[in-house]
Structure formats: C-alpha cells, structure tokens
Design an enzyme around this catalytic site. Structure first.
Site, short mmCIF file in Angstrom:
data_model
loop_
_atom_site.label_atom_id
_atom_site.label_comp_id
_atom_site.label_asym_id
_atom_site.label_seq_id
_atom_site.Cartn_x
_atom_site.Cartn_y
_atom_site.Cartn_z
N ASN A 7 -18.15 11.24 19.65
CA ASN A 7 -19.52 11.15 20.14
C ASN A 7 -20.00 12.58 20.37
O ASN A 7 -19.65 13.21 21.37
CB ASN A 7 -19.56 10.34 21.44
CG ASN A 7 -20.98 10.14 21.94
OD1 ASN A 7 -21.93 10.69 21.39
ND2 ASN A 7 -21.12 9.37 23.00
N ARG A 88 -20.36 8.03 16.54
CA ARG A 88 -21.50 7.36 17.17
C ARG A 88 -22.78 8.05 16.71
O ARG A 88 -22.89 9.27 16.76
CB ARG A 88 -21.40 7.47 18.68
CG ARG A 88 -22.61 6.86 19.35
CD ARG A 88 -22.71 7.21 20.81
NE ARG A 88 -23.88 6.55 21.36
CZ ARG A 88 -24.61 7.07 22.34
NH1 ARG A 88 -24.31 8.23 22.85
NH2 ARG A 88 -25.65 6.41 22.79
N HIS A 177 -28.13 1.71 22.63
CA HIS A 177 -26.97 1.09 23.29
C HIS A 177 -26.53 -0.18 22.56
O HIS A 177 -25.85 -1.03 23.15
CB HIS A 177 -27.27 0.67 24.75
CG HIS A 177 -27.44 1.80 25.72
ND1 HIS A 177 -28.20 1.67 26.85
CD2 HIS A 177 -26.95 3.06 25.73
CE1 HIS A 177 -28.17 2.82 27.53
NE2 HIS A 177 -27.43 3.68 26.85
N ARG A 236 -34.74 9.14 33.43
CA ARG A 236 -35.88 8.71 32.61
C ARG A 236 -36.74 7.68 33.34
O ARG A 236 -36.22 6.82 34.05
CB ARG A 236 -35.39 8.06 31.30
CG ARG A 236 -34.68 9.02 30.40
CD ARG A 236 -34.29 8.33 29.08
NE ARG A 236 -33.07 8.95 28.58
CZ ARG A 236 -32.04 8.30 28.06
NH1 ARG A 236 -32.08 6.99 27.93
NH2 ARG A 236 -30.97 8.94 27.67
N GLU A 379 -17.46 1.26 24.33
CA GLU A 379 -18.15 1.65 23.10
C GLU A 379 -17.19 2.27 22.10
O GLU A 379 -17.35 2.09 20.90
CB GLU A 379 -19.30 2.60 23.44
CG GLU A 379 -20.46 1.85 24.10
CD GLU A 379 -21.53 2.75 24.69
OE1 GLU A 379 -21.31 3.29 25.78
OE2 GLU A 379 -22.58 2.93 24.05
#
Ligand code: ADP
Length: 391
Positions: A7, A88, A177, A236, A379
């Site tokens: 990642n 990813r 996601h 965010r 993940e």
C-alpha cells in the site's frame, strides 16, 4: 505460498507478506517520511523487529531498503515462495470492476486516473513502478478500492449534474474502501450463514464510509467521486453543502487548494475538536469538553442518517456491521449508534459490546430487530486473495 501486499502512499509504503490461505501475516512493515530528512523504516518478522532511521529519498530507495531487510532478517522473497505482489489502488474509475494483472497498459490506466484520486493514485503508481522493477519475476496485481462499487445501480451512482459535464469529466459515485466493504460483508454472510442479507457495513477508521449490500452486491455507498463525501472522518468533512465552496471562495477569498486542504485535512473530528484520533476526542469529551461532546454527536448522527436512508433504499435491514479502528474498538461509539436505533427495536447487548476481542461477533441481543456485528476488516488479506484469483 505467500503474497506481498503493498500500500504505497504519498510519503509512505506499508507492506505485509500474507499467506492467502490461512490469512497469516508472515511479515510486515512500513517506510515512513519518504523524501524528508528523517525517514524511518521498520520490518517485523516473527519475534524480530528491525528499525532503520535516516533519509529515504524516494519510493525506489524505500522499497530497495525493504527488500534488503527481507534478505537480511527474512523471510526470503527470492526462494520462489511468493506467488504475487498485490497493490492497493484507490481509484480504478469505470475501467476495473475487479482485480487486474498489471501490464504496461493497466499501469497507464492507473496513471490516467490520477486526476480522480490526486492524493492516492500518483503514490500507488510510484510503488507499482519500483516494485515491478525490483521484483520482475512475480506477477503484480492491482486491487482497486472502487471495484466493489462498479455494480452500484445507476440511480445510486449518478449525480444530478449536467450529463454532458458528468460524462466528459467522468463524474459519478465511485466509492472507496470497497476492498474492506466486500471482505467484511462476505464474512458477515459466513458468520450468519446466509447469502440473502440486506446489510450495512460501517468502516470507521481515520477515513470512514458506509455501504449498503444486498445479497453480496453493493447497492449504495457513502464515498463519492472521491473519499471526501459521506460520514464524518478524522480530518474530512464528509457531506457538506457544495455551496460552502462558493461561499468560502467569494466571501473568505480562499483558493480552491486552500478549501481542498480545509475539507480534506482540517475538518471532521479535527476541525470540530482539534484532534483527529477518536480516542483523544473521547478523552476530551469525558473531561467535559463541549466541542468534543458535540463532535461525537455529529459523528453518530451522520451514521444514523445513513442507516435510515440505506434501510429505506434496501427495503429492510438484517445486519449492521462495525469495522476498522473505531468500529472494531470503540464500544461507546457503537452504543451511541445503537441507542439512536432503539425506537426500531435494535437492542445492543451491553455486556458483549464491552468485550474486547479480535473475533467476529454479534453484539445485539437475540430479540433485536437487526443484528449488530463487530467484524475486523483485513484489507491486506482481501488484496492477497484477490491477487491470487489472477495468478
Ligand atoms: P486508517 O486505516 O483509516 O488509518 P484505522 O482503521 O486504523 O484507520 O482507524 C483509526 C481510527 O480508529 C482512529 O480514529 C483511532 O482513534 C480509532 N481507534 C483505534 N482504537 C480505538 C479505540 N480503542 N477506541 C476508539 N477509537 C479507536
């Protein structure tokens, strides 16, 4: 057999060597602060942790250091035991509805999609380019965060924007996601031994998103063109009236880049409390800080708003699953959400909710109208397994 999952971020590379069958994380580590004066690399294998401090000029140097650590500390990456490298990638646009073997063409597509994910895709690309160069004999697979949401019905994916503009600039709900939502919703089906489920997955990490999944297919998700839309996040805003952009531009004289930074980095929990870590927000709230108390209420309120709308869209609801950092660990937050759903017959088992565990578990009572579940996301394992489907 193992898969190296990478990642790659703008100034970091996180990696894990995973056994895709057992799910075991054989080794893991990260390179941080790439391009800064004080770089940091750490590698974990079994009981051994090796740390290096010093400048890491670029992603290539970072990955070379990592491969050096694999050679020195183990396990070997050159004995033929790795079957694939899984990368990813946040944005796959309309081009990828599943994992893709990385060819020069696929790499070019990922590059072409950079404007749709300016914070993420350029960084993934760096990781892909150096990893392909340094590990040329292993297949490399891109696993896209957006792929699971390519199946969204048009009515969920389409913004009510001028068609010509939307088409020209490829503006739609892509979600993010997705790897986590797909993995978790699949595991919920296994846990409840049912494929015919109407479920909501709440991925509550630093970034946060909700998805609605019917019979294994995503039908709605809260992130949009970019990961900015939807739930309140660490830094965010999540949902906000787009006219706030016009207002800040016209009235406050802020530039688009300043507003981008404000919405993506200085807002959410951080904007409301000064802290983007949920634990710090709870500490403040428990000490009586009114801003922190309100921030938690705004956070839970937004989640419940999504649960209500997704239930209406799916025409029912069987299960709500909490996952990722705050979802898996924050029993008080889960209780806040459950309490707001009590009028609909949702009943949390307070005792089970309070237990800390890494195991998937149902945390609602037997007579609850909807099952509440905690299920750790993984993940890396999901990426490793998706990569293996192509090699
Ligand atoms: P990401 O992968 O998006 O960076 P994670 O899934 O690791 O994020 O989640 C990070 C979030 O989880 C942080 O906001 C952190 O505060 C929260 N978190 C982790 N542990 C706990 C805990 N015990 N209680 C509350 N929040 C927690």
């Amino acid at each position: 057999m193992s898969v190296l999952v990478i990642n790659s971020g703008s100034s970091s590379i996180k990696y894990q060597l995973v056994n895709p069958e057992t799910g075991e994380a054989i080794a893991s580590g990260l390179v941080e602060r790439i391009g800064e004066e004080s770089g940091h690399v750490e590698h974990h294998f079994g009981e051994v942790t090796r740390e290096l401090n010093g400048p890491v000029p670029d992603h290539g140097a970072g990955l070379e250091t990592v491969l050096g650590l694999f050679a020195e500390v183990g396990p070997s990456l050159t004995d033929g035991s790795i079957s694939a490298v899984g990368h990813r990638v946040v944005q796959g646009g309309k081009y990828f509805d599943g994992p893709a073997l990385i060819t020069d063409e696929v790499q070019a597509r990922i590059e072409q999609l950079c404007p749709l994910a300016p914070l993420h895709n350029p960084a993934h690309l760096k990781g892909i380019i150096v990893a392909r160069r340094l590990l040329p004999d292993v297949p490399h697979v891109a696993v896209f965060d957006t792929a699971f949401f390519q199946s969204l019905p048009g009515e969920a994916a389409t913004y009510a924007l001028d068609r010509a503009v939307a088409e020209k600039y490829e503006i739609r709900r892509y979600g993010a996601h997705g790897t986590s939502h797909q993995y978790v919703s699949g595991k919920v089906s296994e846990l409840l031994e049912r494929d015919d489920l109407k479920q909501i997955v709440l991925h509550l990490g630093n970034g946060a998103s909700a998805s609605a999944v019917v019979n294994g297919k995503a039908v709605e998700t809260s992130m949009g063109l970019t990961p900015l839309e939807g739930l309140v996040m660490g830094g965010r805003t999540g949902d906000i009236d787009p006219a706030v952009v016009f207002h800040l531009s016209r009235v406050a004289g802020m530039s688009i880049d300043q507003i981008d930074n404000l919405f993506n980095r200085q807002s959410g929990l951080k904007g409301l409390t000064g802290e983007n870590d949920m634990r710090a927000v709870w500490d403040m709230a428990e000490a009586g800080d009114a801003n922190a108390i309100e921030a938690l209420e705004v956070y839970a309120h937004r989640i419940v708003k999504y649960i209500g709308s997704y239930t209406a869209i799916m025409g029912g609801l069987d299960a709500i699953t909490f996952t990722a950092g705050a979802g898996e660990n924050d029993n008080k937050l889960r209780a806040m959400v459950a309490e707001r759903l009590a009028p609909f017959g949702v009943k949390l088992d307070a005792e089970i909710n309070a237990v800390r565990s890494k195991e998937p578990r149902v945390i609602s009572t037997a007579d609850s109208s909807v099952k509440l579940i905690v299920l750790p996301t993984n993940e890396e394992l999901a990426i490793a397994r998706q990569a293996m489907t192509l090699v």
